[in-house]
Write an enzyme that holds these catalytic residues in place. Structure first.
Site, mmCIF file in Angstrom:
data_model
loop_
_atom_site.group_PDB
_atom_site.id
_atom_site.type_symbol
_atom_site.label_atom_id
_atom_site.label_comp_id
_atom_site.label_asym_id
_atom_site.label_seq_id
_atom_site.Cartn_x
_atom_site.Cartn_y
_atom_site.Cartn_z
ATOM 1 N N HIS A 245 -21.568 -4.997 16.053
ATOM 2 C CA HIS A 245 -21.087 -6.060 15.168
ATOM 3 C C HIS A 245 -19.645 -6.453 15.381
ATOM 4 O O HIS A 245 -19.133 -7.311 14.668
ATOM 5 C CB HIS A 245 -21.235 -5.637 13.704
ATOM 6 C CG HIS A 245 -22.619 -5.731 13.175
ATOM 7 N ND1 HIS A 245 -23.146 -6.900 12.694
ATOM 8 C CD2 HIS A 245 -23.596 -4.808 13.070
ATOM 9 C CE1 HIS A 245 -24.391 -6.693 12.299
ATOM 10 N NE2 HIS A 245 -24.690 -5.426 12.526
ATOM 11 N N ARG B 249 -14.521 -12.002 3.612
ATOM 12 C CA ARG B 249 -13.498 -10.975 3.493
ATOM 13 C C ARG B 249 -12.168 -11.514 3.994
ATOM 14 O O ARG B 249 -12.123 -12.354 4.909
ATOM 15 C CB ARG B 249 -13.897 -9.738 4.307
ATOM 16 C CG ARG B 249 -14.983 -8.916 3.649
ATOM 17 C CD ARG B 249 -14.604 -8.435 2.276
ATOM 18 N NE ARG B 249 -13.628 -7.377 2.352
ATOM 19 C CZ ARG B 249 -13.901 -6.087 2.141
ATOM 20 N NH1 ARG B 249 -15.129 -5.719 1.797
ATOM 21 N NH2 ARG B 249 -12.959 -5.182 2.230
ATOM 22 N N LYS C 158 -9.830 -13.743 10.472
ATOM 23 C CA LYS C 158 -10.538 -14.853 9.824
ATOM 24 C C LYS C 158 -9.577 -15.982 9.434
ATOM 25 O O LYS C 158 -9.983 -17.086 9.127
ATOM 26 C CB LYS C 158 -11.309 -14.348 8.605
ATOM 27 C CG LYS C 158 -12.503 -13.438 8.974
ATOM 28 C CD LYS C 158 -13.218 -12.949 7.725
ATOM 29 C CE LYS C 158 -14.366 -11.985 7.988
ATOM 30 N NZ LYS C 158 -15.650 -12.657 8.304
ATOM 31 N N THR D 186 -22.264 -15.332 9.100
ATOM 32 C CA THR D 186 -23.503 -15.820 8.512
ATOM 33 C C THR D 186 -23.188 -16.790 7.381
ATOM 34 O O THR D 186 -24.009 -17.635 7.042
ATOM 35 C CB THR D 186 -24.373 -14.666 7.958
ATOM 36 O OG1 THR D 186 -23.532 -13.809 7.162
ATOM 37 C CG2 THR D 186 -25.007 -13.870 9.086
HETATM 38 C C1 LIG Z 1 -22.741 -14.272 3.670
HETATM 39 C C2 LIG Z 1 -21.767 -13.388 3.012
HETATM 40 C C3 LIG Z 1 -20.723 -12.801 3.742
HETATM 41 C C4 LIG Z 1 -20.490 -13.088 5.197
HETATM 42 O O1 LIG Z 1 -19.637 -14.195 5.295
HETATM 43 P P1 LIG Z 1 -18.874 -14.558 6.665
HETATM 44 O O2 LIG Z 1 -18.281 -15.892 6.377
HETATM 45 O O3 LIG Z 1 -19.941 -14.647 7.719
HETATM 46 O O4 LIG Z 1 -17.885 -13.509 6.910
HETATM 47 C C5 LIG Z 1 -19.836 -11.985 3.075
HETATM 48 N N1 LIG Z 1 -19.956 -11.731 1.761
HETATM 49 C C6 LIG Z 1 -20.939 -12.294 1.028
HETATM 50 C C7 LIG Z 1 -20.998 -12.000 -0.428
HETATM 51 C C8 LIG Z 1 -21.880 -13.130 1.618
HETATM 52 O O5 LIG Z 1 -22.856 -13.656 0.874
#
Ligand SMILES: *Cc1c(COP(=O)(O)O)cnc(C)c1O
Length: 796
Positions: free
Chosen positions: A348, A526, A531, A633
């Site tokens: 990951h 996060r 990011k 995601t």
């Molecule tokens: C989908 C999701 C993530 C992942 O978000 P990314 O933008 O891909 O880092 C993290 N936390 C929650 C609560 C989510 O639903």
């Protein structure tokens, strides 16, 4: 399933399971009664799924994950079993607020972010597809901490989701295993025997996970740690009560807390214990299940596929070899072959600091036999493939161990898998060129569109029927509709109503008023340097400064929405949070700009908040430094819900852009290759700042106390980072980000065209369903087949 039968069931649970008279029932009581009634409707397909699996002697998939970010379960269960409308009718009829009842459920945050949420989406897809599977993890008493802001700073509080009864789970006292730690390895008749020094009991708690239409349900089995002996009676009788309770406290510590970060140094010892605890219990459990039906363990790879979600369960390799070799007397080579036939590993991250390593000292102390076996595995591999070692500089490298023990290794987006082959696993890939495969992540369209966005999903179903819910690629049937003005109007209307709802919630919970016709621009994830929330807030500052320069300008109104937690020990991420909140309090109170610009940062980002924000988003911020986000995601959830992305060529953004079309995506920034090159340029940040006066002024505002009540030092750390080392290249990407943001502004003003682009994002995002991902794992990694759907509850 009729409304009156459901009502009877709810009332009966209220009375007989909760012992409550409807007249005195609280929201909690009603919610639990409804959950139990919903759960009743899952139990039969759950049993049926297990029976069908046994009958077919089907291969089972075991998904081992340290995290499952499952969120709330009630609404999902009602939707998937087809009784949502009935349930709503029941509560309308009782004169109770259905929404309030759904919102009473605590959010089960047994994970940190994307990795844990992926595991939860996968379980749902495995059930929807009818693939026999089980998720294995830890039943943390305290999930991810609850975040509050105090004066703009993050404060962490213990999450206590288990203080209320967790109505979805079934305790399994009979499914329990003793898990040992420490001790010595002896030899007995040529065989190694591990005698652990201490032991705890791993006890199973099962939650059924039901798929679409309630046709199949798999199990999420979480292990809780219990003491072998509850009380040291001798000490108790001697009056030493604290010491008497020690064994219990010690054992329970193992399943007490979820680690809020996988990169910290603290608690290493406990973390390794957690990893071994749940991995060992899961392996014993699946071997017991296998042996109930089969007698030759050499057939294990034909019946069992194990997926390691990251390296956290990597100890599964040596543990499986230990069971087969030490305990069952198989030749070491045979044991290796069988273990490798079952195990697969998902990587990951390419961030070197996030790749797990354990010191020989700690590993040898907690798992002495495993360290010996790792040495042997290492030697065996090096004999055939010289040049790579699992153990190095007194440490065990869990990535290498996982790779070597796996049948297949996968990355989580096309770019990430390609980068794996030339960076972290270059040497291993050269030795084993067939082992790495790509499996681009996905999200379940049931939760992330059907359930969280009823307005849009209703509109879609009106247009093309409801086949898209289990076959999301059929969303492409929307394409002809994007040229229909009536459809687009309804599309825009659905988005607007979602924004009005969110605006109301923001007003009520935060006291900030936002304009539902402004662009809702959302970055939720996060908080991490890679990011780049600081790139976003810097652009916000620059935009605000320009608005103040030109108060008669024709600005496109924006609401910048942030959400996310920082690991408690991650100082820089916490400074970014403090900065965003400080910028918000200045900008939101500026009468000159307040009609155009707002910054909103609701605390405690979790699945529930994501479900609230994503349906209301116009713009999705996916702005990580290229090469750093494995997949993402969140980016998929937004596209599915008709938000346009502003993003870099990173992770799955690349594939999202390919699917939705370059014209419907706002691209900016350096490529992964350019990033690597740019880093080698001496003074790259300073160079970028000196070329962009907007950037220079924004960075200056961090230094001159604009957002710190005149304090020049408060945000100096961030300013110095951006203008100094700037490892994540915020400064170098700023100008292009600004350019793309202004293009977004322009595009948003052409409402008809924007609506068309947004609708195309929904129509073309079906490929990002986790059903597609799971089908691909099943055929390329697990060799597992979907079992036939059993029955259709909704049709009954
Ligand atoms: C989908 C999701 C993530 C992942 O978000 P990314 O933008 O891909 O880092 C993290 N936390 C929650 C609560 C989510 O639903």
């Amino acid at each position: 399933m009729s409304t009156s039968a459901l009502k009877d069931s709810v009332l009966s649970h209220l009375k007989y399971s909760l012992g409550k008279d409807p007249e005195h029932a609280t929201t909690y009581d009603w919610r639990v009664a409804l959950s139990l009634a919903a759960r009743d409707r899952i139990v039969d397909p759950w049993f049926e799924s297990t029976r069908a699996t046994y009958r077919a002697d089907a291969k089972r998939v075991y998904y081992l994950s340290m995290e499952f970010l499952i969120g709330r379960l009630l609404e999902d269960a009602l939707v998937n079993t087809g009784v949502y409308d009935d349930a709503k009718a029941v509560f309308d009829d009782l004169g109770l607020n259905f929404g309030e009842i759904l919102h009473d459920e605590p959010d089960a945050a047994l994970g940190n972010g994307g990795l844990g949420r992926l595991a939860a989406c996968f379980l749902e897809s495995l059930s929807t597809l009818g693939i026999p599977a089980m998720g294995y993890g830890i039943r943390y008493e305290h999930g991810l901490f609850r975040q509050r802001f105090e004066g703009g700073r993050q404060v962490e509080e213990a999450e206590d989701w288990l203080t209320q009864e967790h109505v979805w789970e079934f305790e399994r006292p009979e499914a329990a295993f003793e898990i040992g730690f420490g001790g010595q390895v002896y030899e007995n008749g040529g065989r190694a025997v591990w005698r652990p020094q201490e032991a705890v009991i791993a006890q199973a708690f099962d939650t059924p996970v039901v798929g679409w239409k309630g046709e199949w349900a798999n199990t999420l089995r979480l292990w809780g740690a219990l003491p072998k002996t509850v009380l040291d009676l001798q000490r108790f009788n001697a009056g030493d009560y604290a010491a008497a309770a020690e064994p219990e406290a010690l054992a329970r510590t193992i399943s007490r807390v979820l680690y809020p970060d996988d990169t910290t140094e603290e608690g290493k010892h406990l973390r390794l214990k957690q990893e071994y605890f749940f991995t060992a219990a899961s392996l014993r459990d699946l071997i017991r299940r296998f042996e109930a039906e089969h007698d030759d363990l050499r057939d294990l790879p034909k019946r069992v596929a194990i997926q390691l979600n990251d390296t956290h369960p990597a100890i599964a390799g040596p543990e499986l070899v230990r069971i087969l070799h030490d305990e069952r007397g198989m030749e070491f080579e045979t044991a290796m072959e069988i273990a490798r036939g079952c195990l697969n590993y998902t990587n990951h991250t390419l961030l070197p600091e996030a790749l797990e390593r354990w010191s020989d000292g700690l590993m040898g102390y907690l798992l002495p036999r495993h360290l010996q076996l790792i040495e042997r595995i290492d030697t065996a591999h090096q004999t055939q493939h010289p040049g790579i070692a699992i153990r190095e500089h007194g440490e065990v490298k869990m990535g290498e161990l996982s790779f070597i023990m796996a049948n297949r290794v996968n990355g989580v987006s096309a770019l990430h898998s390609d980068l794996m082959k030339v960076t972290v696993f270059k040497d291993l890939h050269d030795m084993h060129p067939d082992r790495i495969v790509n499996q681009t992540n996905g999200v379940t369209p049931r939760r992330w569109l059907r359930t969280c966005n009823p307005r849009l999903s209703g509109l879609i179903t009106d247009a093309i029927g409801d086949g898209w819910i289990k076959d999301a690629e059929r969303l492409s049937e929307l394409e002809p509709h994007v040229n229909d003005a009536g459809f687009l109007d309804r599309f825009v209307q659905a988005k607007r109503e979602n924004k009005v709802d969110l605006g109301q919630w923001i007003a009520e919970s935060m006291g900030i008023s936002v304009d539902p016709d402004a662009m809702f621009d959302v970055q939720i994830k996060r908080i991490h340097e890679y990011k780049r929330q600081h790139l976003n807030i810097l652009e916000t500052i620059a935009l605000w400064q320009e608005m103040r320069d030109n108060p008669n300008g024709d600005w496109t109104p924006r609401v910048k929405i942030f959400g996310g937690k920082a690991a408690p020990g991650y100082v820089f991420a916490k400074e970014i949070i403090y900065l965003i909140n400080s910028v918000a309090s200045v900008i939101n109170n500026d009468p000159v700009t307040s009609k155009w610009l707002k910054v909103v940062y609701p605390a405690n980002y979790n699945v529930t908040l994501a479900e609230r924000l994503i349906p209301a988003a116009n713009l999705s911020e996916q702005i990580s430094t290229a090469g750093k986000e494995a997949s993402g995601t969140g980016n998929m959830k937004f596209a599915l819900n008709g938000a346009l992305t502003i993003g870099t060529l990173d992770g799955a953004n690349v594939e999202i852009r390919e699917h939705v079309g370059a014209d419907n995506f706002f691209l900016f920034g350096m490529t992964a290759e350019e990033v690597m090159e740019r880093r080698t340029v001496e003074g790259h940040a300073w160079d970028a700042i000196s070329k962009d006066p907007r950037l220079a002024r924004a960075v200056d505002a961090l230094r001159n106390g604009t957002f710190a009540g005149g304090d020049h030092d408060r945000f100096r750390g961030i300013a110095d980072n951006i203008s100094g080392p700037d490892y994540f290249l915020v400064a170098s990407d700023f100008s292009d980000y600004w350019r793309a943001s202004r293009e977004v502004d322009q595009a948003f003003r052409d409402t008809g065209h924007w609506a068309r682009m947004a609708a195309l994002n929904t129509a073309r995002s079906g490929w990002f369903s986790s059903d597609r991902t799971i089908r691909s794992y099943a055929s390329e990694i697990w060799d597992a087949l979907p079992s036939k759907p059993l029955r259709n509850i909704a049709a009954e």
